[in-house]
Design an enzyme around this catalytic site. Structure first.
Site, PDB file in Angstrom:
ATOM      1  N   GLU A   1       0.846  -1.186   0.000  1.00  0.00           N
ATOM      2  CA  GLU A   1       0.000   0.000   0.000  1.00  0.00           C
ATOM      3  C   GLU A   1       0.887   1.243   0.000  1.00  0.00           C
ATOM      4  O   GLU A   1       1.162   1.801  -1.023  1.00  0.00           O
ATOM      5  CB  GLU A   1      -0.958  -0.014   1.186  1.00  0.00           C
TER       6      GLU A   1
ATOM      7  N   GLU B   1      -2.582   0.217  13.268  1.00  0.00           N
ATOM      8  CA  GLU B   1      -3.689   0.689  12.429  1.00  0.00           C
ATOM      9  C   GLU B   1      -5.026   0.518  13.141  1.00  0.00           C
ATOM     10  O   GLU B   1      -5.918   1.355  13.033  1.00  0.00           O
ATOM     11  CB  GLU B   1      -3.706  -0.121  11.125  1.00  0.00           C
TER      12      GLU B   1
HETATM   13  C1  BGC Z   1      -5.306   2.960   4.569  1.00  0.00           C
HETATM   14  C2  BGC Z   1      -5.731   4.061   5.506  1.00  0.00           C
HETATM   15  C3  BGC Z   1      -6.580   4.982   4.701  1.00  0.00           C
HETATM   16  C4  BGC Z   1      -7.789   4.183   4.355  1.00  0.00           C
HETATM   17  C5  BGC Z   1      -8.877   4.915   3.703  1.00  0.00           C
HETATM   18  C6  BGC Z   1      -6.513   2.206   4.162  1.00  0.00           C
HETATM   19  O1  BGC Z   1      -6.227   1.170   3.313  1.00  0.00           O
HETATM   20  O2  BGC Z   1      -4.343   2.150   5.153  1.00  0.00           O
HETATM   21  O3  BGC Z   1      -4.771   4.554   6.289  1.00  0.00           O
HETATM   22  O4  BGC Z   1      -6.863   6.195   5.282  1.00  0.00           O
HETATM   23  O5  BGC Z   1      -7.467   3.044   3.595  1.00  0.00           O
HETATM   24  O6  BGC Z   1      -9.957   4.709   4.448  1.00  0.00           O
END
Ligand code: BGC
Length: 845
Positions: free
Chosen positions: A462, A726
């Protein structure tokens, strides 16, 4: 120290003696030091190159724009400053500092893009091109400067040495619109006679994998270098040597190097001396060339601090979970790579895999998704070998090593910590080890994820510049480290990512998630520059991006005539990852729309655009009215009754004064109903404790801070977290790991409580932009016996240290010269102080 005011710490565009400044009027700053209380600067004089400002009556010591004759490309400007104090006594001239201009005009670039002829089509990863060219220097040299950039990432080499200590240059931008170049002083590396310049290229963000979906070559597939060395000779002449058809190229030991996948390096293919004189490049091929000029693409000097290795970590343990497998524990979840020390027969293959967590004593990699995060080293057999990868990085605490000849000792692996090298500016320490660990986790989360752009996470496939994460964390980031230049660079990525319709994006640079910004994501385009202005007093970031912000406001406004943000919410993430509490998305969106409008009114006022300021003030009032009519009850309830709903309504000043205490009370009741636990996701978490404190519920905020049960910051720390997770429940003993599809153990967003620790617990806050006035108001709590905090502001060091013993509260503060502060004690008494060091005591009532 003399008793006179002294200008120190001279900086240009937030940097000490920077090279490659391509702004026509670079801004200069200095910090004032004085042993006296109440010291002020009343006037200054700057001498920079041929410009002498003369004595200027001004207290300004920050963002003083150069106002001399136009500066030429590559010009070296030496500068000094002296200041006058409150008694009109003039200081000594400061130590000299300098900056050097970049290659300002496109026409100054005479070099061409060079690269290897296209490789075999369809091949998954490219072996890294090595490029070289010999040249001669026949005259005494005074200075040699390299300007360089790449499509891909690159390292430069001169006469066998790597140039600079940075990594992943040119950094990540939207390469279809903008590419940064780097400037290096290489005078010391050049010698008379034969010299060799070289470069190695890697896929990087340009050609490598980014994001989910297993897609690479987002910007292009051909790796290319553009570089020129400008030689200044003692006789006053100049010469430029640029990349051109004279260069030759080959592939070497780097068989593949990708940020997500890792690197494969065959040391048997090393080419000793390849970037030094005397190397036979007979089998190397001539490079292909391409014209450097493309009017669609801006070439700009690098603004942000370079990515560097800033620390090395020795493992705390090594275990053998299976025969032939060694597992190193670095004791800290970190970002970077591992240096490997090994000796063994040629052709031995040693593999390193990286992970953040263990499962049953073995490396856990499910949460990396498609990121292979594997470095492979093939030994040359030359004896003691040391390997560090070149163009990849990983997020990890554990390194799993297989194929190692014999049993590796603890020193076989060293963690090299890598990030945008933002100086540490905030410290915070207190009597509770849990809180100190939280502070450390916040900083590690920031370091690991501030790598050219602010990313969500450093480990899985990501690593994108998520806007929502950035806006909620930016104030904490600025409390912790000097992020002025980092965000100044990223704001260009944000405005580059704006859609033609005016939509900011979810991620900047806009890639993989191509949508226009969701509520609380797109708004980063307004909130981030505003916060940078608040902390650093930087008006240029507001000026530069004001037109983009206006377009964003028009985009929202035109789609939402009711002034409720109901349309154009695209991905509409809501209060992402909240706990069992779905904040109404209309409420959340409209709250952010209102917040943007209120910030725009203030930004327009700062920029002397009175009409705009009035227009945005009216817009704010109208959104507020619509918000109240649609979502707020007479009893102060906010539709959905979630913590985040209340927090946003209070923080963004959306409620009538009379309802504020009622709403705050409801927020507290909500917390009580959850046994004093938070339920906020990314969006609410940063404002929760500040809102509670400002509403008079500081004790409740402290309870959240000190909780150790789920969900809380303390809970992850109880599970051994050394970074911010997270998810509040990334791992629980009862359920094990959360869904591997989205479970990063290094995501800074939930660490946005750091802002509250500095601004409210330590009580160090800006009362005017750039801390031109300081507000010192610690909010003690009996559960802490001391707090010691400091902040290196653009005007110098601010300190706040308090102790609480029995009923006695004692406060020690320091305020830099040429600022003043209001100190508010817990008993309500207020003191106005000038600069210097002060002590106060009071009884806690
Ligand atoms: C990310 C987040 C991001 C989110 C959007 C995720 O996949 O890791 O940090 O803000 O997607 O909702």
């Amino acid at each position: 120290m003399s008793d006179l005011l002294a200008p120190t710490t001279l900086r240009c565009e937030y940097k000490t003696n920077p090279l490659g400044i391509d702004l026509p009027a670079p801004r200069l700053s200095w910090v004032l030091e004085s042993p006296e209380q109440g010291a002020i600067q009343t006037a200054s004089q700057v001498a920079a190159g041929s410009w002498d400002s003369g004595k200027v009556i001004t207290p300004q010591s920050v963002s003083v724009a150069y106002a001399g004759p136009a500066l030429a490309s590559g010009q070296y400007v030496s500068w000094q400053v002296r200041v006058w104090d409150g008694n009109d006594r003039v200081s000594e001239w400061s130590e000299p500092a300098f900056w050097q201009m970049g290659l300002r005009a496109d026409a100054d670039w005479t070099a061409e893009w060079i690269g290897l002829p296209p490789g075999r089509p369809g091949i998954d990863q490219n072996p890294s091109p090595f490029l070289r060219r010999a040249f001669r220097i026949e005259k005494p040299l005074t200075r040699a400067t390299v300007y360089a950039t790449a499509r891909g990432v690159y390292t430069l080499h001169l006469n066998g040495q790597k140039v600079g200590d940075d990594h992943f240059a040119p950094g990540w931008t939207d390469y279809a619109r903008r590419i940064q170049y780097q400037t290096y002083d290489v005078t010391e590396l050049i010698r008379q006679g034969e010299n060799v310049a070289g470069a190695v290229l890697g896929d990087g963000w340009y050609a490598g994998y980014i994001g989910w979906g297993s897609k690479r070559t987002h910007y292009g597939s051909r790796l290319q270098l553009l570089a020129q060395i400008v030689f200044e000779y003692a006789d006053g002449s100049r010469e430029t040597l640029g990349t051109d058809g004279e260069w030759r190229g080959a592939t070497g030991p780097i068989l593949a190097s990708d940020m997500l996948m890792g690197e494969t390096y065959d040391a048997r293919l090393e080419m000793p001396g390849w970037s030094a004189a005397g190397f036979n490049d007979g089998v190397w091929k001539p490079v292909t060339t391409e014209a450097a000029h493309d009017p669609a693409i801006l070439r700009v000097a690098q603004i942000d601090p370079p990515v560097r290795v800033t620390e090395e970590i020795a493992p705390i343990a090594v275990t053998q979970p299976a025969p032939g497998t060694s597992l190193f524990d670095l004791g800290q979840n970190m970002v970077g790579w591992a240096r490997l020390k090994v000796s063994g027969p040629a052709g031995t293959i040693v593999q390193m895999r990286f992970g953040e967590m263990l499962l049953d004593g073995s490396l856990y990699v499910d949460n990396l998704r498609a990121a292979k995060a594997t470095d492979t080293y093939i030994l040359s057999g030359s004896g003691a070998e040391t390997y560090e990868p070149h163009f990849t990085f990983h997020g990890f605490r554990y390194v799993e090593v297989t194929g190692y000849p014999g049993a590796p000792g603890l020193d076989a692996v060293t963690g090299c910590v890598l990030h945008s090298d933002t100086a540490k500016t905030g410290t915070f320490e207190c009597s509770d080890p849990l809180v100190n660990q939280l502070v450390s986790n916040i900083d590690w989360g920031q370091r690991g994820n501030f790598l050219s752009v602010p990313t969500d996470c450093p480990q899985r496939d990501e690593r994108l510049g998520w806007m929502g994460d950035a806006q909620i964390f930016v104030r904490t980031a600025a409390a912790n480290r000097d992020v002025a230049a980092f965000f100044a660079k990223w704001m260009h990525d944000v405005t580059d990512a704006q859609s033609p319709e005016g939509g900011f994006s979810d991620v900047s640079p806009r890639l993989v998630d191509l949508a226009d910004g969701a509520p609380a994501w797109g708004d980063a385009g307004v909130i981030v520059p505003w916060t940078v202005y608040q902390v650093y007093g930087d008006t240029r970031i507001l000026e530069t991006h004001y037109p983009a912000m206006v377009r964003w406001m028009d985009y929202l406004d035109s789609a939402n005539p009711s002034h409720l943000w109901l349309n154009q919410r695209v991905n509409d993430f809501g209060d992402w990852l909240s706990v069992d509490a779905d904040t109404d998305k209309d409420v959340l969106a409209t709250a952010y729309f209102a917040y943007d409008a209120s910030l725009m009114a203030q930004i327009a006022a700062v920029l002397d655009r009175a009409e705009d300021a009035a227009r945005y003030q009216t817009l704010f009032a109208s959104i507020k009215t619509a918000f109240n009519a649609a979502y707020v009850g007479e009893d102060g309830s906010v539709r959905g009754e979630t913590q985040t709903g209340y927090v946003l309504a209070l923080r963004f000043n959306l409620l009538p004064d009379a309802l504020r205490p009622l709403a705050a009370r409801r927020l507290v009741q909500n917390l009580e109903a959850r046994k004093s636990h938070l339920s906020t996701g990314f969006v609410g978490v940063g404002y929760l404790c500040p809102v509670l404190t400002e509403a008079g519920y500081s004790e409740v905020a402290y309870t959240l801070l000190l909780n150790t049960t789920f969900p809380s910051w303390g809970y992850s720390i109880g599970q051994g977290a050394t970074t911010i997770w997270e998810r509040w429940d990334g791992y629980t003993p009862e359920k094990g790991f959360q869904d591997a599809g989205m479970n990063s153990f290094n995501h800074y967003s939930l660490g946005s409580v750091g802002e509250w620790l500095q601004r409210f617990v330590a009580g160090i806050d800006a009362a005017a932009p750039g801390f031109a006035r300081v507000h010192l108001q610690p909010r003690p709590d009996r559960r802490l016996s001391f707090v010691r905090a400091s902040f290196e502001s653009v005007r110098g060091r601010i300190e706040s240290a308090w102790t609480l013993s029995g009923e006695t509260f004692a406060l020690h503060v320091a305020v830099p010269a040429s600022t003043a502060a209001t100190v508010v004690l817990p008993d309500g008494r207020t003191h106005e102080i000038g600069s210097g060091v002060y002590d106060f005591t009071c009884r806690l009532t």
